[in-house]
Scaffold this active site. Structure first.
Site, mmCIF file in Angstrom:
data_model
loop_
_atom_site.group_PDB
_atom_site.id
_atom_site.type_symbol
_atom_site.label_atom_id
_atom_site.label_comp_id
_atom_site.label_asym_id
_atom_site.label_seq_id
_atom_site.Cartn_x
_atom_site.Cartn_y
_atom_site.Cartn_z
ATOM 1 N N ARG B 104 12.001 48.078 49.351
ATOM 2 C CA ARG B 104 12.632 46.870 48.827
ATOM 3 C C ARG B 104 14.051 47.130 48.306
ATOM 4 N NH1 ARG B 104 11.526 43.329 50.980
ATOM 5 N NH2 ARG B 104 13.751 43.049 51.130
ATOM 6 N N LYS B 139 35.871 39.460 41.777
ATOM 7 C CA LYS B 139 34.649 38.643 41.722
ATOM 8 C C LYS B 139 33.559 39.352 42.518
ATOM 9 C CE LYS B 139 36.915 34.200 41.037
ATOM 10 N NZ LYS B 139 37.245 32.877 41.596
ATOM 11 N N LYS B 171 49.149 37.560 34.573
ATOM 12 C CA LYS B 171 48.868 36.149 34.797
ATOM 13 C C LYS B 171 49.584 35.288 33.767
ATOM 14 C CE LYS B 171 44.472 37.143 36.930
ATOM 15 N NZ LYS B 171 43.148 36.641 37.265
ATOM 16 N N GLU B 201 51.489 37.020 39.069
ATOM 17 C CA GLU B 201 50.981 35.761 39.602
ATOM 18 C C GLU B 201 52.051 34.693 39.414
ATOM 19 O OE1 GLU B 201 46.763 34.945 38.437
ATOM 20 O OE2 GLU B 201 47.597 32.989 37.940
ATOM 21 N N ASP B 222 50.116 31.804 43.946
ATOM 22 C CA ASP B 222 48.821 31.261 43.567
ATOM 23 C C ASP B 222 48.733 29.769 43.852
ATOM 24 O OD1 ASP B 222 46.257 31.642 42.543
ATOM 25 O OD2 ASP B 222 46.854 30.831 40.601
#
Lengths: 286, 286, 286, 286, 286, 286
Positions: B104, B139, B171, B201, B222
């Site tokens: 598994r 992410k 940022k 950014e 961005d």
């Protein structure tokens, strides 16, 4: 809506700490370079960027608190709440460097868990008026099982076993190695903790009968047609009302209702975890 | 096809061990009850149940070896190979209890990583004839960053920074706190390790200009329109050929080609990780 | 004086805890035998016993707080401050057993870090009026890299890469294995995270040229004479202004100025860490 | 030359693993990018670049073996051997990527430990013909105590206590808190493991007498003049031959012989650890 | 005799390692001082010094192997075998330093586990001809639950739940907090993994009836007289044959048979763990 | 009554945390299902259910505080106090879920430690009017040595060495391997930390003489008759008053007084740990 409780922080904190360290590494260069003096308190908001079910805000709160105990994380959505796009789901107040350093780990968790809860609920909604319940599986992301199974609960599902140790699941290979269902059950009963239950995976009505006869607590119908399931359910109910019946294998949003209508107790599906995408959430500073 | 190397087992093994312990808990009741005597050696096969890109077989091999050093895991697909449904992707020989106990965790990893590689490649294919490259983001599922970023590489993408410590990303909040792009860059340069690069950014052409003027190594555009991006690219190329340009924000399979055609160097997207589902793989014993 | 920020306590605390446990072992027999009843609050002072640059007081403060949250550690010198012999650099108030139990670990860290900062500053002072900067290396005491590199910063140096993962450094063996500088750079670029920079170690002007031509971000001049360096710097500046130049190898207080005057950007030296002795500090209770 | 044995690998390996992970981080970008295919076996040599005492080769061997079990590390100098500049002190054969990945951690340890052994031996040589022995202190680099105290042994010193738990050391603050030497000893004896010894720090002959009278096993003469020491030694020898006498405080290469000639048993000094620099060693591939 | 399998070494090894480190600390001074050169291979024997049931030899074998892979531990008694005084229960061959360093930890484990198995079997023997089975409890030594519950199995008992997570046990406080047995069961069912079973502690026949009526899988009769138990068993058997019945509270060797004769399924007792002493075993070198 | 101090929480907390996790596993299903809303504060009492010596209340207090900082644990018995059946030994106030979740781990520790203290005191009482002291051994439950040796102290015994590193114990196998007592002592002295003491195990008067002659600090008389012991004590006292004498081997409550009357300093016995049962304690909620 039922309230799901997270395990004690004594269990969760070591995971959250390791995940913060994974992201921070040897130090946040950007935040560490900017915020060297007294650090102002700021307020941030978490906003939903798509419609979905929220899960994981208490976990996110704990992530921030591990970085800085003074941070105040105020959830504005309850776990399991369906939110609209642009909904503010949390307000966070605290030192700006901690807000920025914890942002990614906290959001990653909440996005992943909310994504799972969202897809889970779609499956659950499809059978909401029927007595059948949706259960998850052991197909979970390594390291996140406790949290991902928390998310399926938030979405309305019921957890299946959490690991290899809290229930017995006899599959074809176990049966072959033991020399039959009877022998497999007998051998396992000898060494398993007594409150544990035994589930047997079956593919035919003959196997269902054998499992039932030798004392399975749960009979799993694996990859059967709905017609086969109906017959199996009828057969089991007649013999033993206490035995639980679970259907497994290739359940989709299209066929879940038909499966449930066979009268089985549980439908297990890994889809809410393996087929879900992350719910889009973002943080903005005010 | 480029060969991607996993980090040393000294880095990976602690993760794999913790994941095996997560699943096994206090002991595999089913396998532990059946296999108490001499345990036969068996052969298992891993089969693809849908079309996709394979990633994670070396990780799976290590999972089994941590349970039992004698297990022989023979990959029958190379990392990054596109396989058809029913393709046998690995053969595994060894003691049956270890095969069942590791199944598994090993499959969960390979399914997750192959799912990422599969979606990554769809994005990469859309711009394969252009010089622009796809890059991933932070992410990633907590605890799996190294492996998930390995999978995006297998799928043809290039890794962005691995954590908060191996590059600087300025940022809007950093800029606001520092009092401007110039001040932010200056302050961070003072304390960052010198081989690190600084990415800024930007949302407007004015910001692009400012970032460029104050020495950003990478300018991130961005959420700009392709029209804005084209102008930004032209502006930057004229001023400084060495500066890299990255586009970010809401890239989809539909618009990725248009974004790439603006001439930018990199398109960053979390989609291969946050929007991918697991590739269906299964193990069967012979 | 620039302010250097330590990494988050979520990164540092596990180290500090393991170091306290190393010293305390199964319990402080002396303190544990004496202080069995209510323990009086006392004040201690830390005193410099030789002239030097102070580094590590925030680390020491955290050591004491891990033993006893109520301890109040008041630094009386700022990080990077040059102190005289007999200068009181900190005042510490709290339960006496914690003061005595944490004393050695806290002092050992501060003495080691201050020793590094002190020697670093001597190197930095020698080139203070020139644009060249001093950088450290990966020759750090195992387990203390984050802190020792913090100390070189406090002493005025700039950090080089923190580990094998946050920049690429191509040495002769890599070049030989790949079959040339061009091939080495090409192969590494395929798999490295894109914001990373590539440094190439060169020994001759021919190698400098090759490195430059194939896209090195940083050219390291290894063990060259100042004459060779001057020529290399001139060559590189003409070709590409963005490329950084680093000198390495046998830099001493005697020759560092001559090296800096060749016009290079960075001088890397392990001496501040490998050649420094501990700054003598002691604790006395009032 | 006496043979010093390192603690069992069950004790050392967790340290070595954490140090390898500190350096490798998320993966060695350079080596990982170059060595993706079958990796050739190579031979490397370790060379002394200055005269000194070698210590730490068995530790270095273990570092490489943790990365790759097949690596063969052949020491060409014995621990404690004095080597000349250019002496080849070890030959290492194995897969090239492991050689390069382990190089820095292994060398850092051997350089640090050899530096300590080298300075230790200079102190020891100064009193080699006298019965007095040199002992170390708890001023060791956090995390490296076992290894640094191994190195002082290799250099000819004897270890003092390893931590706060394996002997009792009563200092002025303990005495003050207890209300006298007698009370301090009595109170500690009540709770300390019985095979432990009690050392009392004394500054005057009156304190020496008191310590002796109340049963100190070891009397430490702290910061006394050699004249005071002589009188203290004479006094103690007359009263109790079994009591050991230790001198402490500001011992240097200049005064160590005079201190030893007072007839004391042990001279404790942190200098071999806090005042030593690293012995320059390097690795070259053949 | 049934064969009990220990959990995978991936689960056990971290425990065994931490226990070896607990005993060895900073190094075995005696063995480390004696065995500095080539270390001879020796043979040792383990001898029973009192009559009892052997348990833990596979654990002891693993302890030695973690110190030195070459050690050959040959059990001469099977787990669960009753041995006489002077019986040689194991032969161990290997390097003498590892034999001496591992002796204490290995023996401590085997003595503790054999002591538990021995007392367990006395309880089991008293009811061996009856269908009732003895089960253990959560009263286990912290850190040793897996092993102590292994020992009760070796002695012939059946394990009860392993922790708070693998079955539900509703006690009076839970009932009071929920507002009744019905409410407690209902609330817990909402969030518990579905294969888990629910046990309800009852003190009166009224509570038995309520527990049965609301779906308890197991009814525990707490501190009832044998007369009360008989009535409860009769009542439950009539209503539902699938429900298991467990007696708990103050079971002794004197009364266990009377309790079993009430017809209950399980008798739970902490006595085999909390009332057992260690079985005396010793190691001698040949 | 002497006050025994527990080691710093920095040493104990990691153990307590691992033990809580052992019991809680993936979450307390019963408590977690009942207490989902605001959780009421409750008061619990700990009651002694048999006569004995209390030990471990400060440890139990810490267990609860790790689960919930707000819990107030008020001991109503001092460590070492003899309590009667039904005596309330502690009052605990706090959130009910934490009370129930920590109950078992906290009680298991206190029951085990109180059981040890109780039996220890019976041995100590038998020789209370004699100068001989009872000491423990290294026969302790793996993982609990610090706490079990704390309990023997609470019961009135003195700790022997805590591990293989804080004193030297030369046994017959060491002597045989070294080639004699003289050689064994000489070899070990070369590498042991100097404040450590050397104990030699002897079986005959000849061995006693040899041990004494070559400088043993402690002579252990192993398995001698009281007659032999008397002769050995007389012999040793005449030769050297500072040497401590310890008797070991098969000490029981019946013979301990006779052993003590031989005039030896210490009697070592593992019985208080290996022969004690748990003191019965329970928690009840008010």
């Amino acid at each position: 809506m039922k309230k799901i409780k997270l395990p004690s922080s004594i269990v969760l904190d070591p995971l959250l700490q390791s995940w913060l360290i994974e992201d921070i590494g040897r130090g946040d260069r950007t935040t560490g370079g900017i915020f060297t003096e007294d650090i102002a308190t700021r307020e941030a908001q978490w906003v939903a960027k798509e419609v979905g079910i929220i899960a994981g805000l208490p976990v996110a709160a704990r992530v921030f608190q591990l970085l800085n105990k003074e941070i105040n994380f105020i959830p504005l959505a309850t776990e399991g709440e369906k939110v609209d796009r642009t909904k503010v789901i949390a307000r966070i107040e605290g030192a700006m460097d901690a807000l920025l350093m914890g942002e990614r780990v906290a959001l990653n968790l909440a996005m992943r868990l909310s994504g799972i809860a969202t897809l889970t609920q779609r499956y659950v909604d499809a059978i909401a008026d029927l007595p059948t319940q949706l259960v998850d599986t052991r197909k979970t992301t390594p390291g996140l099982r406790i949290l991902e199974k928390y998310a399926t609960q938030v979405g309305g599902a019921v957890n299946h076993r959490m690991g290899l140790d809290d229930a017995v699941m006899i599959k074809d290979n176990h049966i072959a190695a033991a020399g039959g269902i009877k022998e497999a059950i007998a051998r396992i009963r000898e060494t398993m903790p007594y409150p544990l239950t035994i589930e047997v995976e079956t593919n035919t009505l003959a196997e269902v009968e054998e499992a039932l006869f030798h004392g399975a607590d749960i009979v799993m119908l694996d990859n059967m047609t709905t017609e086969q399931m109906k017959r199996a359910v009828q057969f089991i109910r007649e013999k033993n009302e206490k035995v639980k019946i679970e259907a497994s294998g290739n359940v989709t949003l299209d066929n879940i209702r038909a499966v449930a209508e066979t009268g089985i107790d549980y439908i297990s599906s890994s889809a809410p975890i393996t087929r879900s995408t992350w719910l889009d959430l973002s943080m903005r500073l005010k």
